[in-house]
Design an enzyme around this catalytic site. Sequence first.
Site, PDB file in Angstrom:
ATOM      1  N   TYR A   1      84.883  -3.207  11.812  1.00 31.80           N
ATOM      2  CA  TYR A   1      84.775  -3.997  13.041  1.00 31.80           C
ATOM      3  C   TYR A   1      86.047  -3.760  13.854  1.00 31.80           C
ATOM      4  O   TYR A   1      86.028  -3.707  15.072  1.00 31.80           O
ATOM      5  CB  TYR A   1      84.643  -5.470  12.696  1.00 31.80           C
ATOM      6  CG  TYR A   1      83.428  -5.756  11.859  1.00 31.80           C
ATOM      7  CD1 TYR A   1      82.189  -5.942  12.463  1.00 31.80           C
ATOM      8  CD2 TYR A   1      83.504  -5.794  10.469  1.00 31.80           C
ATOM      9  CE1 TYR A   1      81.055  -6.174  11.698  1.00 31.80           C
ATOM     10  CE2 TYR A   1      82.378  -6.033   9.694  1.00 31.80           C
ATOM     11  CZ  TYR A   1      81.158  -6.222  10.313  1.00 31.80           C
ATOM     12  OH  TYR A   1      80.046  -6.437   9.543  1.00 31.80           O
TER      13      TYR A   1
ATOM     14  N   ASN B   1      71.821  -8.355  17.019  1.00 33.89           N
ATOM     15  CA  ASN B   1      71.037  -7.161  17.352  1.00 33.89           C
ATOM     16  C   ASN B   1      69.596  -7.265  16.879  1.00 33.89           C
ATOM     17  O   ASN B   1      69.314  -7.681  15.763  1.00 33.89           O
ATOM     18  CB  ASN B   1      71.735  -5.920  16.797  1.00 33.89           C
ATOM     19  CG  ASN B   1      70.983  -5.313  15.647  1.00 33.89           C
ATOM     20  OD1 ASN B   1      69.879  -4.834  15.805  1.00 33.89           O
ATOM     21  ND2 ASN B   1      71.599  -5.347  14.494  1.00 33.89           N
TER      22      ASN B   1
ATOM     23  N   CYS C   1      73.516  -0.831  11.450  1.00 34.50           N
ATOM     24  CA  CYS C   1      74.570  -1.837  11.302  1.00 34.50           C
ATOM     25  C   CYS C   1      75.107  -1.928   9.881  1.00 34.50           C
ATOM     26  O   CYS C   1      76.149  -2.510   9.646  1.00 34.50           O
ATOM     27  CB  CYS C   1      74.064  -3.197  11.769  1.00 34.50           C
ATOM     28  SG  CYS C   1      72.292  -3.394  11.744  1.00 34.50           S
ATOM     29  N   HIS C   2      74.410  -1.322   8.935  1.00 35.29           N
ATOM     30  CA  HIS C   2      74.879  -1.371   7.546  1.00 35.29           C
ATOM     31  C   HIS C   2      76.082  -0.452   7.339  1.00 35.29           C
ATOM     32  O   HIS C   2      76.723  -0.496   6.299  1.00 35.29           O
ATOM     33  CB  HIS C   2      73.739  -0.965   6.617  1.00 35.29           C
ATOM     34  CG  HIS C   2      73.158   0.364   6.896  1.00 35.29           C
ATOM     35  ND1 HIS C   2      72.184   0.568   7.848  1.00 35.29           N
ATOM     36  CD2 HIS C   2      73.429   1.562   6.357  1.00 35.29           C
ATOM     37  CE1 HIS C   2      71.886   1.858   7.857  1.00 35.29           C
ATOM     38  NE2 HIS C   2      72.632   2.495   6.976  1.00 35.29           N
TER      39      HIS C   2
ATOM     40  N   GLU D   1      73.065   6.441   1.169  1.00 33.27           N
ATOM     41  CA  GLU D   1      73.636   7.426   2.082  1.00 33.27           C
ATOM     42  C   GLU D   1      74.854   8.120   1.493  1.00 33.27           C
ATOM     43  O   GLU D   1      75.517   8.900   2.157  1.00 33.27           O
ATOM     44  CB  GLU D   1      73.994   6.752   3.400  1.00 33.27           C
ATOM     45  CG  GLU D   1      72.771   6.129   4.060  1.00 33.27           C
ATOM     46  CD  GLU D   1      73.028   5.775   5.507  1.00 33.27           C
ATOM     47  OE1 GLU D   1      74.187   5.795   5.917  1.00 33.27           O
ATOM     48  OE2 GLU D   1      72.049   5.492   6.201  1.00 33.27           O
TER      49      GLU D   1
END
Length: 100
Positions: free
Chosen positions: A22, A46, A54-55, A81
């Site tokens: 952030y 969102n 957003c993850h 990922e």
Amino acid sequence: MNFQQKVLSLVKHIPKGKVTTYKEIGKAFHKRGQIYRAVGRALKENKLPIIIPCHRVVCSDGSIGGYSRGIKKKIALLKKEGIQIKNNKIIDFKKKLFKF
DNA sequence: CCCATGACTAATT
DNA sequence: AAATTAGCCATGG
């Protein structure tokens, strides 16, 4: 463009297998101070979690942070990922960190 | 316009 | 090293 839209746009650009904080997002805004507060808020609101990864946004200390769909889900996605996570902390966090 | 809140951080204890 | 406190921005009531 709204503040929220800007944030979402940036987050959308985060490449797969990388994460950002952030705080970093805040830097991208050319504003001084604790922008990241509003950033987190924007992500929470969102409405397009499918388009917005957003993850891939975590806390600056490497901890996961939060996720509308549930923290567990977020961790699962990240692992998928290629991000290694242990005790709610990202392993090699600095290396996976993506800056704008 | 003022007050409260949050997916945060950094500094203190 | 873990827990608490205080600061700060955008948004909603």
